[in-house]
Scaffold this motif. Structure first.
Motif, PDB file in Angstrom:
ATOM      1  N   ALA A 253       0.843  -1.203   0.000  1.00  0.00           N
ATOM      2  CA  ALA A 253       0.000   0.000   0.000  1.00  0.00           C
ATOM      3  C   ALA A 253       0.880   1.255   0.000  1.00  0.00           C
ATOM      4  O   ALA A 253       0.629   2.217  -0.743  1.00  0.00           O
ATOM      5  N   THR A 254       1.918   1.250   0.842  1.00  0.00           N
ATOM      6  CA  THR A 254       2.802   2.423   0.888  1.00  0.00           C
ATOM      7  C   THR A 254       3.522   2.614  -0.437  1.00  0.00           C
ATOM      8  O   THR A 254       3.720   3.740  -0.911  1.00  0.00           O
ATOM      9  N   GLN A 259       3.835   6.576  -5.230  1.00  0.00           N
ATOM     10  CA  GLN A 259       3.652   7.122  -6.567  1.00  0.00           C
ATOM     11  C   GLN A 259       2.502   8.132  -6.577  1.00  0.00           C
ATOM     12  O   GLN A 259       2.608   9.210  -7.168  1.00  0.00           O
ATOM     13  N   ALA A 260       1.417   7.769  -5.874  1.00  0.00           N
ATOM     14  CA  ALA A 260       0.225   8.627  -5.882  1.00  0.00           C
ATOM     15  C   ALA A 260       0.508   9.999  -5.269  1.00  0.00           C
ATOM     16  O   ALA A 260      -0.115  10.995  -5.648  1.00  0.00           O
ATOM     17  N   GLU A 261       1.469  10.066  -4.333  1.00  0.00           N
ATOM     18  CA  GLU A 261       1.711  11.349  -3.663  1.00  0.00           C
ATOM     19  C   GLU A 261       2.440  12.356  -4.553  1.00  0.00           C
ATOM     20  O   GLU A 261       2.525  13.532  -4.222  1.00  0.00           O
ATOM     21  N   HIS A 262       2.959  11.891  -5.701  1.00  0.00           N
ATOM     22  CA  HIS A 262       3.685  12.794  -6.598  1.00  0.00           C
ATOM     23  C   HIS A 262       2.783  13.858  -7.200  1.00  0.00           C
ATOM     24  O   HIS A 262       3.169  15.011  -7.349  1.00  0.00           O
ATOM     25  N   GLU A 286      -6.529   2.912   1.985  1.00  0.00           N
ATOM     26  CA  GLU A 286      -7.526   3.814   2.574  1.00  0.00           C
ATOM     27  C   GLU A 286      -7.092   4.268   3.967  1.00  0.00           C
ATOM     28  O   GLU A 286      -7.180   5.448   4.312  1.00  0.00           O
ATOM     29  N   ALA A 287      -6.603   3.323   4.736  1.00  0.00           N
ATOM     30  CA  ALA A 287      -6.186   3.652   6.106  1.00  0.00           C
ATOM     31  C   ALA A 287      -5.004   4.633   6.095  1.00  0.00           C
ATOM     32  O   ALA A 287      -5.004   5.630   6.832  1.00  0.00           O
ATOM     33  N   GLN A 288      -4.019   4.351   5.247  1.00  0.00           N
ATOM     34  CA  GLN A 288      -2.815   5.205   5.235  1.00  0.00           C
ATOM     35  C   GLN A 288      -3.114   6.605   4.690  1.00  0.00           C
ATOM     36  O   GLN A 288      -2.466   7.583   5.079  1.00  0.00           O
ATOM     37  N   LEU A 289      -4.079   6.680   3.779  1.00  0.00           N
ATOM     38  CA  LEU A 289      -4.426   7.999   3.219  1.00  0.00           C
ATOM     39  C   LEU A 289      -4.909   8.951   4.302  1.00  0.00           C
ATOM     40  O   LEU A 289      -4.774  10.171   4.174  1.00  0.00           O
ATOM     41  N   LYS A 290      -5.449   8.387   5.378  1.00  0.00           N
ATOM     42  CA  LYS A 290      -5.988   9.244   6.440  1.00  0.00           C
ATOM     43  C   LYS A 290      -4.902  10.078   7.105  1.00  0.00           C
ATOM     44  O   LYS A 290      -5.183  11.169   7.600  1.00  0.00           O
TER      45      LYS A 290
ATOM     46  N   LEU B 417       8.458  14.032   0.451  1.00  0.00           N
ATOM     47  CA  LEU B 417       7.713  12.918  -0.129  1.00  0.00           C
ATOM     48  C   LEU B 417       7.650  11.810   0.925  1.00  0.00           C
ATOM     49  O   LEU B 417       8.411  10.847   0.923  1.00  0.00           O
ATOM     50  N   GLN B 418       6.663  11.956   1.818  1.00  0.00           N
ATOM     51  CA  GLN B 418       6.602  11.113   3.008  1.00  0.00           C
ATOM     52  C   GLN B 418       6.434   9.631   2.695  1.00  0.00           C
ATOM     53  O   GLN B 418       7.087   8.778   3.286  1.00  0.00           O
ATOM     54  N   ALA B 419       5.512   9.326   1.755  1.00  0.00           N
ATOM     55  CA  ALA B 419       5.258   7.912   1.469  1.00  0.00           C
ATOM     56  C   ALA B 419       6.502   7.237   0.891  1.00  0.00           C
ATOM     57  O   ALA B 419       6.750   6.052   1.142  1.00  0.00           O
TER      58      ALA B 419
END
Lengths: 437, 437
Positions: A253-254, A259-262, A286-290, B417-419
């Motif tokens: 998930a991480t 990639q999504a955080e870019h 979902e959990a980590q996105l929080k 870029l935390q993740a």
């Protein structure tokens, strides 16, 4: 929630194809504006660059302050912590060691006619590296562009980095210093690309421009292509993870979120042969996105472009992966080498659970500038090869010309290129004359 | 008469610079027309291609006759003389032998942290080669594009060649057969490029398009770039000959004309350290133009863009040559190797008086698709490398991750870029937990 596709779905093929062709980039049309900026810089040089920098970056420069002086660089990099400096130095060293192995070799040989053939490689004389300012001002990208250029032997390497309101990122300057960059200009946008391509009174022109940038920079690079060389025009970043159930769903998930955080347009895909594992990863995301710092970016990326794809087996995973031709491919399965052998199209492969993509982004050694948007089908990541060029060599002897010349004449004749044929025939005629002792 | 520049002229630098920047290409703006054609082919596929072929080539096709069948190819190539066939076969064999040496090698190694790093090369799956019709339908260009593609391992290689009024060049078909081309379509123009890039009902899409063409073809290639890979966009051809007085002026004159006969925009330049020799070559060119078959093309090329440049010595010759960065460079001096060693920017070098450029155009072995318009400063001729792409590989072990992971986390943190950092840290935390026996 992202899409969840299962190979047994009746509409699987339709949805997978839609995923492949999803348009993730807004095509802002900045071409006219960019054309005007380039024309202005070509005509007025420094004066145009200075005006545009004042307008876009709210920074007043003179020809003397376009470049960041060595003293200024010294002062800025003194602010960097020892730990950050050590990290950048290790990264540069590993990137250098990897890219040193890419240096191509000159070749020369004689064939059975006595002809000597071969080629040799020479570095580009001068290169310019565009470094974005603000949020996307990444020291790691400086290393990934500048180190291969210097390994290639580029004599003069210039960086342009905009410093809106005068704010400089000391880590960018340190990365430039560590990689051996020769000149740093505090300008950006299409005007920086134009200055590098055409030169100004203060900024000498370069032969090749690389590095990422926004829509203006990309459009400017397309426009100056031909006058100078450019690297690829990169699109939004992507990762595909292929993972079996013997993985920690939280780690995978991480990896997807890294990639999504870019970028809201980034795409994170998981292919797994285990539906329950796929669901567990989805729950973890979902959990980590929080709590993720950049959740405002990662959430829409994952929601709009993310997907979890459940396949029958790893053969199907490899087949779908080649259709995606991912920029980054992470393989987390028991026999990673066997799966890797089945993959044909990917920019970079990260093998096994101990190799999260972030290792490759920073410090593994391979380049992080990689082909996006399915272009791994036909192109490669940035390398030393982008900063060298090949000159082919051919040297005939009289015997070699006798052996192959007549067929050259024949081919020239068949293409109605008479002078081509005559240039060979005149020499053959001479060789066939009685020779003085 | 072409220009005659002598290094002692007070305006030498001005005139030399003007020569470098002479605009030799009419920039016909066909971009809107090409955009419309591409959109039409994307939308209507075969139907659009068939309509456009009827309009531009006066040829009525059906989906069944878009491809030239194997039987038809057999019938056409039966018309080729044995001598022409032998010449093409020798050329193909020599080009293949040369390009086989360009195949890049996979690499894999372990570093001192235990990380395994490397890369591997794979061929482009499908490539399309554009072959012009009519006067510029050169079988040699088929070999120069198709042989490297097949040497690279391209699985599916398609050719498009327009056949206006149904007229087919049997030598083009034979060159395609000899090089192992898999499919041949009798279409051309922007519609052929669009069909190759996007596919139609009958013509499957390819991943890479190479080959020369007119303004429509060039504009179409620029437009489909990104969806597929393309080779360079070639400009008018050029030759620079550096010759001392120990040469036959007639041979050098023919060599210059072998470039001038290509195209009114072609450029032929001579640099010599002997003014009398330069004048003798100029006189020879004038004499040969009187009888040359393509004098109507070669005369304006030589008059408008030709030049004879007299230099102080060969060091100055090398220096000016690098400023020109010629596509073709012929060195006819006593110590050719010494002079070649001083040259940095050139697409191809032909060494010594027994190596006229025409040898390289047809049969020497090196590729004749070379960088024009000074782009040898940053790019190379066509090669096997244009049909392969590199996938980088990285595999960490727990020990390697312990060694370099913390610095990756630090760099990720410095870039906010935390993740990225978490994806490494989660694994490091696990490794630092007490492990079960």
């Amino acid at each position: 929630m992202p899409q969840f596709l299962t190979h047994t779905d009746p509409d699987f093929e339709t949805r997978f194809t839609a995923l492949l062709s999803a348009k993730r980039e807004d095509s802002v049309d900045v071409d006219d504006a960019v054309a005007a900026i380039i024309a202005d810089v070509r005509q007025r040089g420094d004066a145009a660059v200075i005006e545009l920098t004042s307008k876009f970056d709210r920074l007043d420069l003179t020809p003397d302050t376009l470049a960041i002086s060595a003293d200024e660089v010294d002062a800025e990099i003194a602010k960097v912590s020892d730990a950050d400096r050590a990290a950048l130095e290790m990264a540069a060293e590993r990137i250098r060691a990897y890219h040193l192995r890419q240096l191509p070799k000159d070749e020369s040989w004689s064939d059975d006619t006595g002809a000597t053939l071969g080629w040799r490689w020479t570095p580009v004389s001068a290169a310019g590296l565009y470094v974005p300012g603000g949020l996307a001002s990444y020291p790691s990208s400086v290393l990934m562009n500048a180190v291969p250029a210097k390994v290639a032997g580029v004599g003069r390497l210039a960086i342009t980095v905009p410093t809106p309101d005068g704010i400089i990122n000391p880590l960018v300057l340190l990365a430039a210093r560590i990689s051996g960059v020769d000149e740093i200009y505090r300008i950006g946008g299409a005007q920086a690309v134009a200055a590098l391509a055409y030169g100004t009174q203060t900024i000498p022109a370069v032969d090749k421009i690389t590095g990422p940038g926004n829509a203006f920079v990309a459009a400017a690079k397309r426009r100056v292509f031909g006058k100078v060389g450019i690297d690829m025009i990169a699109g939004p970043s992507e990762i595909l993870v292929i993972a079996d159930k013997h993985n920690n769903p939280a780690w995978i998930a991480t990896d997807l979120l890294s990639q999504a955080e870019h970028d809201e347009s980034a795409q994170s895909l998981l292919i797994t042969d285990d539906a329950a594992f796929g669901q567990a990863v989805a729950d973890e995301v979902e959990a980590q996105l929080k709590t993720l710092e950049r959740t405002a970016i990662a959430t829409p990326s994952w929601r709009d472009y993310g997907a979890i794809i459940v396949v029958k087996d790893l053969d199907q995973a490899a087949e779908l992966s080649d259709r995606i031709a991912p920029e980054h491919l992470e393989l987390c399965v028991e026999d990673v080498d066997a799966l890797a052998a089945k993959i044909t199209h990917a920019g970079a492969i990260f093998l096994g659970q101990w190799t999260p993509e972030a290792i490759g982004d920073y410090i593994g050694g391979p380049n992080h500038v990689l082909p996006t948007a399915r272009s791994a089908r036909f192109s490669s990541g940035l390398s030393v090869m982008d900063f060298v060029k090949r000159t082919t060599l051919a040297k005939m002897t009289p015997a070699a010309l006798r052996a192959i010349g007549p067929n050259a004449v024949r081919l020239a004749t068949s293409e109605s290129l008479q002078a081509h044929g005559l240039s060979v025939q005149a020499r053959l005629d001479h060789l066939n004359e009685p020779q003085p002792e």
